[in-house]
Design a protein around this motif. Structure first.
Motif, PDB file in Angstrom:
ATOM      1  N   LEU A 162      -3.434   2.041  -3.702  1.00 14.70           N
ATOM      2  CA  LEU A 162      -3.026   3.443  -3.623  1.00 14.70           C
ATOM      3  C   LEU A 162      -4.128   4.193  -2.896  1.00 14.70           C
ATOM      4  O   LEU A 162      -5.291   4.168  -3.318  1.00 14.70           O
ATOM      5  CB  LEU A 162      -2.821   4.010  -5.026  1.00 14.70           C
ATOM      6  CG  LEU A 162      -2.142   5.378  -5.145  1.00 14.70           C
ATOM      7  CD1 LEU A 162      -0.747   5.350  -4.542  1.00 14.70           C
ATOM      8  CD2 LEU A 162      -2.082   5.813  -6.608  1.00 14.70           C
ATOM      9  N   VAL A 163      -3.781   4.826  -1.775  1.00 14.21           N
ATOM     10  CA  VAL A 163      -4.782   5.520  -0.971  1.00 14.21           C
ATOM     11  C   VAL A 163      -4.363   6.976  -0.796  1.00 14.21           C
ATOM     12  O   VAL A 163      -3.188   7.329  -0.939  1.00 14.21           O
ATOM     13  CB  VAL A 163      -4.961   4.846   0.402  1.00 14.21           C
ATOM     14  CG1 VAL A 163      -5.563   3.464   0.234  1.00 14.21           C
ATOM     15  CG2 VAL A 163      -3.635   4.746   1.152  1.00 14.21           C
ATOM     16  N   PHE A 164      -5.343   7.823  -0.462  1.00 25.87           N
ATOM     17  CA  PHE A 164      -5.097   9.253  -0.424  1.00 25.87           C
ATOM     18  C   PHE A 164      -5.583   9.852   0.892  1.00 25.87           C
ATOM     19  O   PHE A 164      -6.678   9.547   1.367  1.00 25.87           O
ATOM     20  CB  PHE A 164      -5.818   9.935  -1.594  1.00 25.87           C
ATOM     21  CG  PHE A 164      -5.482   9.341  -2.929  1.00 25.87           C
ATOM     22  CD1 PHE A 164      -4.374   9.794  -3.639  1.00 25.87           C
ATOM     23  CD2 PHE A 164      -6.242   8.312  -3.464  1.00 25.87           C
ATOM     24  CE1 PHE A 164      -4.048   9.230  -4.861  1.00 25.87           C
ATOM     25  CE2 PHE A 164      -5.930   7.751  -4.691  1.00 25.87           C
ATOM     26  CZ  PHE A 164      -4.825   8.212  -5.394  1.00 25.87           C
ATOM     27  N   GLY A 165      -4.738  10.709   1.480  1.00 27.17           N
ATOM     28  CA  GLY A 165      -5.100  11.376   2.714  1.00 27.17           C
ATOM     29  C   GLY A 165      -3.945  11.391   3.687  1.00 27.17           C
ATOM     30  O   GLY A 165      -2.837  10.950   3.369  1.00 27.17           O
ATOM     31  N   PRO A 166      -4.167  11.911   4.903  1.00 28.24           N
ATOM     32  CA  PRO A 166      -3.119  11.912   5.940  1.00 28.24           C
ATOM     33  C   PRO A 166      -2.578  10.504   6.142  1.00 28.24           C
ATOM     34  O   PRO A 166      -3.349   9.559   6.347  1.00 28.24           O
ATOM     35  CB  PRO A 166      -3.862  12.424   7.180  1.00 28.24           C
ATOM     36  CG  PRO A 166      -4.997  13.237   6.627  1.00 28.24           C
ATOM     37  CD  PRO A 166      -5.413  12.529   5.371  1.00 28.24           C
ATOM     38  N   ILE A 167      -1.260  10.363   6.087  1.00 30.91           N
ATOM     39  CA  ILE A 167      -0.642   9.042   5.998  1.00 30.91           C
ATOM     40  C   ILE A 167      -1.038   8.112   7.140  1.00 30.91           C
ATOM     41  O   ILE A 167      -1.473   6.977   6.908  1.00 30.91           O
ATOM     42  CB  ILE A 167       0.886   9.189   5.923  1.00 30.91           C
ATOM     43  CG1 ILE A 167       1.269   9.876   4.606  1.00 30.91           C
ATOM     44  CG2 ILE A 167       1.570   7.835   6.030  1.00 30.91           C
ATOM     45  CD1 ILE A 167       2.737  10.208   4.479  1.00 30.91           C
ATOM     46  N   ALA A 168      -0.898   8.563   8.388  1.00 36.90           N
ATOM     47  CA  ALA A 168      -1.218   7.684   9.517  1.00 36.90           C
ATOM     48  C   ALA A 168      -2.687   7.282   9.499  1.00 36.90           C
ATOM     49  O   ALA A 168      -3.033   6.135   9.789  1.00 36.90           O
ATOM     50  CB  ALA A 168      -0.871   8.378  10.832  1.00 36.90           C
TER      51      ALA A 168
ATOM     52  N   ILE B 228       0.828  -1.188   0.000  1.00 40.27           N
ATOM     53  CA  ILE B 228       0.000   0.000   0.000  1.00 40.27           C
ATOM     54  C   ILE B 228       0.869   1.248   0.000  1.00 40.27           C
ATOM     55  O   ILE B 228       1.886   1.321   0.701  1.00 40.27           O
ATOM     56  CB  ILE B 228      -0.961   0.012   1.203  1.00 40.27           C
ATOM     57  CG1 ILE B 228      -1.897   1.218   1.140  1.00 40.27           C
ATOM     58  CG2 ILE B 228      -0.201  -0.026   2.529  1.00 40.27           C
ATOM     59  CD1 ILE B 228      -3.052   1.123   2.119  1.00 40.27           C
ATOM     60  N   SER B 229       0.494   2.218  -0.820  1.00 44.57           N
ATOM     61  CA  SER B 229       1.198   3.494  -0.871  1.00 44.57           C
ATOM     62  C   SER B 229       0.203   4.588  -0.536  1.00 44.57           C
ATOM     63  O   SER B 229      -0.892   4.655  -1.121  1.00 44.57           O
ATOM     64  CB  SER B 229       1.795   3.721  -2.268  1.00 44.57           C
ATOM     65  OG  SER B 229       2.615   4.877  -2.274  1.00 44.57           O
ATOM     66  N   ALA B 230       0.540   5.443   0.433  1.00 42.23           N
ATOM     67  CA  ALA B 230      -0.346   6.514   0.877  1.00 42.23           C
ATOM     68  C   ALA B 230       0.166   7.853   0.359  1.00 42.23           C
ATOM     69  O   ALA B 230       1.318   8.218   0.586  1.00 42.23           O
ATOM     70  CB  ALA B 230      -0.431   6.532   2.399  1.00 42.23           C
ATOM     71  N   LEU B 231      -0.695   8.571  -0.341  1.00 40.33           N
ATOM     72  CA  LEU B 231      -0.349   9.879  -0.879  1.00 40.33           C
ATOM     73  C   LEU B 231      -1.133  10.961  -0.152  1.00 40.33           C
ATOM     74  O   LEU B 231      -2.365  10.908  -0.094  1.00 40.33           O
ATOM     75  CB  LEU B 231      -0.658   9.950  -2.378  1.00 40.33           C
ATOM     76  CG  LEU B 231       0.147   9.029  -3.301  1.00 40.33           C
ATOM     77  CD1 LEU B 231      -0.275   9.231  -4.746  1.00 40.33           C
ATOM     78  CD2 LEU B 231       1.636   9.289  -3.135  1.00 40.33           C
TER      79      LEU B 231
END
Length: 289
Positions: free
Chosen positions: A236-242, A192-195
């Motif tokens: 791939l997800v989007f928002g504040p990382i934690a 998973i990659s958080a942007l």
């Protein structure tokens, strides 16, 4: 270094400390590791981690204290770790200083400990053993879940592993560690990659810059996925990382989140890094490598 052959478990006898014992036992047995139980027993010590020194009040009973705490730790080991014969280490000093010394001089591969999930202000005010060790040590650090004790998983082994791939960073060693853990446990693996949106100012349009970041993240995920010897899903997800990593762990009912430490060991990393926030928010244990 994987597989883990030397595991350090700091003991303070707290409920949170005792709650992660099933994980410590399972990891020790699975990798046939040498387990070291470490106890720091001098509450009168002041420790300044930023400067690497500590001041302790002179005490004529220090030797008696070490002896008493050693006996207590031996009884604890016999009760909680039957059949494993862990090594007992009890020393005077602040917990951070004692644990760091043991890890560095004994060549530990992994340290396992809980965290109480303190917020930034309280952490800066009171200090945090977990936060300090995460940022200071070069070995892998396993931290137990801690947000709500009623949600804490006590079942092992791990069945679903989630690996966070940090955009724009070298993640090969993190992905390889996740792959090896998944293989060892026969677990499923998800990358998973958080942007996080690069600006909160609605008047600023990142435009093509944001598109490139997203495209690069997708390419990295695909590349790492192809490099694996096992199948892994990519997200791939989007928002504040934690926050988004926490949500992903909940949605996928992950048993373990594996993350890299990247540049987190710089002098100001305790404030600037997302790592401690990830550990604090995660609903499942976090292994940082």
């Amino acid at each position: 270094m994987f597989p883990y052959r030397r595991i350090v478990f700091p003991v303070d006898f707290s409920p949170a400390n005792i709650a992660i014992i099933p994980f410590v036992k399972e990891m020790t047995e699975r990798f046939q590791a040498n387990l070291q139980l470490v106890r720091a027993c001098a509450p009168e010590v002041f420790y300044a981690a930023e400067f690497g020194w500590q001041i302790a009040a002179a005490s004529p009973t220090a030797q008696d204290l070490v002896q008493a705490e050693t006996e207590r730790l031996e009884a604890f080991a016999a009760e909680r770790f039957p059949g494993l014969s862990p090594e007992i280490i009890c020393r005077t000093g602040h917990a951070v200083g004692v644990i760091e010394d043991v890890v560095r001089h004994n060549g530990a591969d992994l340290i396992m400990l809980p965290t109480h999930g303190r917020g930034l202000f309280r952490r800066l005010l009171l200090g945090s053993i977990t936060a300090r060790l995460i940022h200071d040590l070069s070995c892998s650090v396993w931290t137990g879940c801690h947000i709500d004790p009623t949600l804490q998983r006590t079942h092992v082994p791990y069945q679903r592993i989630l690996c966070a791939v940090e955009p724009g960073m070298e993640n090969a060693h993190v992905v390889k560690a996740a792959e090896r853990m998944a293989v060892s446990y026969g677990a499923s693996l998800a990358l998973i990659s958080a942007l996080e949106w690069p600006t909160s100012d609605p008047a600023v349009d990142p435009g093509n810059y944001w598109d490139r970041i997203r495209a690069n993240a997708e390419t990295d995920l695909a590349t790492y996925s192809r490099s694996l010897s096992i199948q892994a899903t990519t997200h791939l997800v989007f928002g504040p990382i934690a926050q988004v990593l926490r949500d992903a762990a909940v949605q996928q009912t992950a048993d373990l989140l594996i993350v890299g430490r990247g540049e987190s060991q710089s002098p100001l990393s305790g404030v600037l890094s997302n790592l401690y926030a990830i550990v604090r928010e995660s609903p499942c244990p976090v292994l940082s490598v």
